[in-house]
Design a protein around this motif. Structure first.
Motif, PDB file in Angstrom:
ATOM      1  N   THR A 157      -9.531   6.924  -1.896  1.00 52.93           N
ATOM      2  CA  THR A 157      -9.974   7.261  -0.414  1.00 52.93           C
ATOM      3  C   THR A 157     -10.852   8.614  -0.512  1.00 52.93           C
ATOM      4  N   ALA A 158     -10.517   9.177  -1.425  1.00 53.77           N
ATOM      5  CA  ALA A 158     -11.273  10.540  -1.537  1.00 53.77           C
ATOM      6  C   ALA A 158     -12.840  10.527  -2.011  1.00 53.77           C
ATOM      7  N   ALA A 159     -12.933   9.344  -2.539  1.00 58.68           N
ATOM      8  CA  ALA A 159     -14.186   9.043  -3.251  1.00 58.68           C
ATOM      9  C   ALA A 159     -14.819   7.721  -2.263  1.00 58.68           C
ATOM     10  N   LEU A 160     -14.178   6.841  -1.608  1.00 56.63           N
ATOM     11  CA  LEU A 160     -14.692   5.635  -1.078  1.00 56.63           C
ATOM     12  C   LEU A 160     -14.613   5.899   0.325  1.00 56.63           C
TER      13      LEU A 160
ATOM     14  N   PRO B  89     -15.225   1.732   4.992  1.00 58.13           N
ATOM     15  CA  PRO B  89     -15.860   0.190   4.458  1.00 58.13           C
ATOM     16  C   PRO B  89     -15.795  -0.123   3.167  1.00 58.13           C
ATOM     17  N   GLN B  90     -16.060   0.680   2.215  1.00 56.96           N
ATOM     18  CA  GLN B  90     -16.158   0.583   0.670  1.00 56.96           C
ATOM     19  C   GLN B  90     -14.789   0.166   0.292  1.00 56.96           C
ATOM     20  N   GLY B  91     -13.564   0.810   0.944  1.00 59.81           N
ATOM     21  CA  GLY B  91     -12.217   0.489   0.438  1.00 59.81           C
ATOM     22  C   GLY B  91     -11.859  -0.834   0.915  1.00 59.81           C
TER      23      GLY B  91
ATOM     24  N   LEU C 299       0.968  -1.212   0.268  1.00 56.26           N
ATOM     25  CA  LEU C 299      -0.076   0.088  -0.113  1.00 56.26           C
ATOM     26  C   LEU C 299       0.993   1.098  -0.054  1.00 56.26           C
ATOM     27  N   THR C 300       0.649   2.034  -1.101  1.00 59.51           N
ATOM     28  CA  THR C 300       1.438   3.390  -1.136  1.00 59.51           C
ATOM     29  C   THR C 300       0.340   4.428  -1.306  1.00 59.51           C
ATOM     30  N   GLY C 301       0.814   5.678  -0.727  1.00 59.32           N
ATOM     31  CA  GLY C 301      -0.071   6.910  -0.820  1.00 59.32           C
ATOM     32  C   GLY C 301       0.558   8.062   0.031  1.00 59.32           C
ATOM     33  N   LEU C 302       0.120   9.023  -0.187  1.00 62.84           N
ATOM     34  CA  LEU C 302       0.417  10.199   0.813  1.00 62.84           C
ATOM     35  C   LEU C 302      -0.015   9.983   2.281  1.00 62.84           C
ATOM     36  N   SER C 303       0.757  10.654   3.046  1.00 66.02           N
ATOM     37  CA  SER C 303       0.394  10.314   4.511  1.00 66.02           C
ATOM     38  C   SER C 303      -1.027  11.055   4.716  1.00 66.02           C
ATOM     39  N   GLY C 304      -1.742  10.308   5.247  1.00 69.58           N
ATOM     40  CA  GLY C 304      -3.365  10.821   5.536  1.00 69.58           C
ATOM     41  C   GLY C 304      -4.121  10.248   4.687  1.00 69.58           C
TER      42      GLY C 304
ATOM     43  N   GLU D   9       1.031  -4.016  -6.138  1.00 72.98           N
ATOM     44  CA  GLU D   9       1.386  -2.649  -5.712  1.00 72.98           C
ATOM     45  C   GLU D   9      -0.276  -1.835  -5.716  1.00 72.98           C
ATOM     46  N   ILE D  10      -0.531  -1.414  -4.378  1.00 72.68           N
ATOM     47  CA  ILE D  10      -1.994  -0.773  -4.140  1.00 72.68           C
ATOM     48  C   ILE D  10      -1.711   0.917  -4.082  1.00 72.68           C
ATOM     49  N   HIS D  11      -2.353   1.327  -4.875  1.00 73.49           N
ATOM     50  CA  HIS D  11      -2.307   2.939  -4.687  1.00 73.49           C
ATOM     51  C   HIS D  11      -3.551   3.452  -3.748  1.00 73.49           C
ATOM     52  N   VAL D  12      -3.397   3.627  -2.656  1.00 70.56           N
ATOM     53  CA  VAL D  12      -4.476   4.424  -1.759  1.00 70.56           C
ATOM     54  C   VAL D  12      -4.205   5.673  -2.238  1.00 70.56           C
ATOM     55  N   LYS D  13      -5.361   6.110  -3.111  1.00 67.53           N
ATOM     56  CA  LYS D  13      -5.284   7.493  -3.759  1.00 67.53           C
ATOM     57  C   LYS D  13      -6.122   8.591  -2.966  1.00 67.53           C
ATOM     58  N   ALA D  14      -5.326   9.556  -2.759  1.00 67.82           N
ATOM     59  CA  ALA D  14      -6.222  10.803  -2.190  1.00 67.82           C
ATOM     60  C   ALA D  14      -5.322  12.158  -2.504  1.00 67.82           C
ATOM     61  N   GLY D  15      -5.784  13.001  -3.001  1.00 68.33           N
ATOM     62  CA  GLY D  15      -5.099  14.335  -3.295  1.00 68.33           C
ATOM     63  C   GLY D  15      -4.358  15.059  -2.104  1.00 68.33           C
ATOM     64  N   LEU D  16      -3.400  15.596  -2.186  1.00 61.46           N
ATOM     65  CA  LEU D  16      -2.747  16.511  -1.299  1.00 61.46           C
ATOM     66  C   LEU D  16      -3.772  17.310  -0.359  1.00 61.46           C
ATOM     67  N   GLU D  17      -4.731  17.843  -0.977  1.00 63.69           N
ATOM     68  CA  GLU D  17      -5.682  18.765  -0.378  1.00 63.69           C
ATOM     69  C   GLU D  17      -6.497  18.254   0.704  1.00 63.69           C
ATOM     70  N   VAL D  18      -6.830  16.795   0.218  1.00 57.44           N
ATOM     71  CA  VAL D  18      -7.730  16.040   0.840  1.00 57.44           C
ATOM     72  C   VAL D  18      -6.767  15.510   2.194  1.00 57.44           C
ATOM     73  N   CYS D  19      -5.803  14.769   1.902  1.00 60.28           N
ATOM     74  CA  CYS D  19      -4.844  14.588   2.990  1.00 60.28           C
ATOM     75  C   CYS D  19      -4.551  15.388   4.080  1.00 60.28           C
ATOM     76  N   GLU D  20      -4.159  16.797   3.346  1.00 55.69           N
ATOM     77  CA  GLU D  20      -3.923  17.694   4.331  1.00 55.69           C
ATOM     78  C   GLU D  20      -4.994  18.299   5.171  1.00 55.69           C
ATOM     79  N   ALA D  21      -6.170  18.128   4.677  1.00 49.23           N
ATOM     80  CA  ALA D  21      -7.481  18.696   5.530  1.00 49.23           C
ATOM     81  C   ALA D  21      -7.691  17.320   6.488  1.00 49.23           C
ATOM     82  N   ARG D  22      -7.306  16.073   6.384  1.00 48.66           N
ATOM     83  CA  ARG D  22      -7.482  15.250   7.287  1.00 48.66           C
ATOM     84  C   ARG D  22      -6.526  15.232   8.516  1.00 48.66           C
ATOM     85  N   ASP D  23      -4.967  15.283   8.018  1.00 43.70           N
ATOM     86  CA  ASP D  23      -4.042  15.323   8.675  1.00 43.70           C
ATOM     87  C   ASP D  23      -3.906  14.718  10.290  1.00 43.70           C
TER      88      ASP D  23
END
Length: 223
Positions: A193-196, A199-201, A49-54, A144-158
């Motif tokens: 994960t920005a769309a799911l 539980p869906q993920g 699983l790879t992706g940005l922090s958050g 390779e599993i891309h856990v995808k979420a944009g920077l704005e989404v990840c930073e908002a979660r933080d």
């Protein structure tokens, strides 16, 4: 080595990795992968699983571990923070140290997979080159599993407050802020994960595992 009178009193030879490796001999296991798959009722491999922090890597990894364990899988999570507290605690966050961190994790994941486990690896692992090296280390069982979420989404979660620290200059070389993240170009699976929801993920990941490592897939692969 010399004493205080400059007389030679001893010596030693420094062996680098290349020299030392010439003195190693791989020992074959008495139990093969096919035997383990038949005994455990499922195949083995590494979900990277790879992706940005958050982005939700660790949350999904731990939920998937619970789900698979409850279904009878031998499963274990290798998580970035946990690994850096032990196996890789001597490493920093320079490009070289990050590459070595991923190499060690890949080697560890390969051993777990050889033992018949489904390994869930949750690491930012921002470099495509490092992830490709991990794939080469693990071999055909690497996914390779891309856990995808944009920077704005990840930073908002933080969730750990790391983006705030990075913006304040308290963390150097922070992925997405002051260091790059190279998205996978052709991942085996993308979990957006920005769309799911979680539980869906989780459901998406579970189906993926069942299709590739489940009892029917494992027994089919072993004949």
């Amino acid at each position: 080595m010399r004493d205080l009178d400059h007389r030679v009193v001893g010596g030693y030879v420094v062996q680098g990795p290349a020299e030392a490796s010439r003195n190693l001999t791989a020992i074959a296991h008495a139990v093969g992968g096919e035997e383990r798959a038949r005994a455990y009722g499922h195949g083995a491999g590494v979900l990277w699983l790879t992706g940005l922090s958050g982005s939700g890597k660790s949350t999904l990894a731990m939920a998937l571990e619970r789900q698979l364990f409850d279904r009878g899988y031998g499963v274990y999570v290798l998580d970035g923070d946990n690994v850096r507290g032990g196996l890789c605690r001597d490493l920093g966050f320079s490009a070289a140290d990050r590459a070595e961190n991923i190499r060690r994790v890949a080697e560890t994941a390969r051993l777990f997979a050889d033992a018949g486990f489904v390994v869930i690896s949750a690491f930012i692992s921002p470099s495509r080159e490092d992830r490709q090296r991990a794939r080469e280390i693990v071999g055909p069982g690497f996914h390779e599993i891309h856990v995808k979420a944009g920077l704005e989404v990840c930073e908002a979660r933080d969730p750990k407050g790391l983006y705030a620290k990075a913006r304040a200059g308290e963390i150097a070389s922070f992925t997405g802020i002051s260091a790059p993240y190279e998205e996978p170009q052709a991942p085996d699976l993308t979990v957006d994960t920005a769309a799911l929801s979680i539980p869906q993920g989780l459901a998406l990941l579970t189906r993926y595992v069942e299709d590739r490592f489940g009892r029917e897939a494992a027994l089919g692969a072993t004949g």
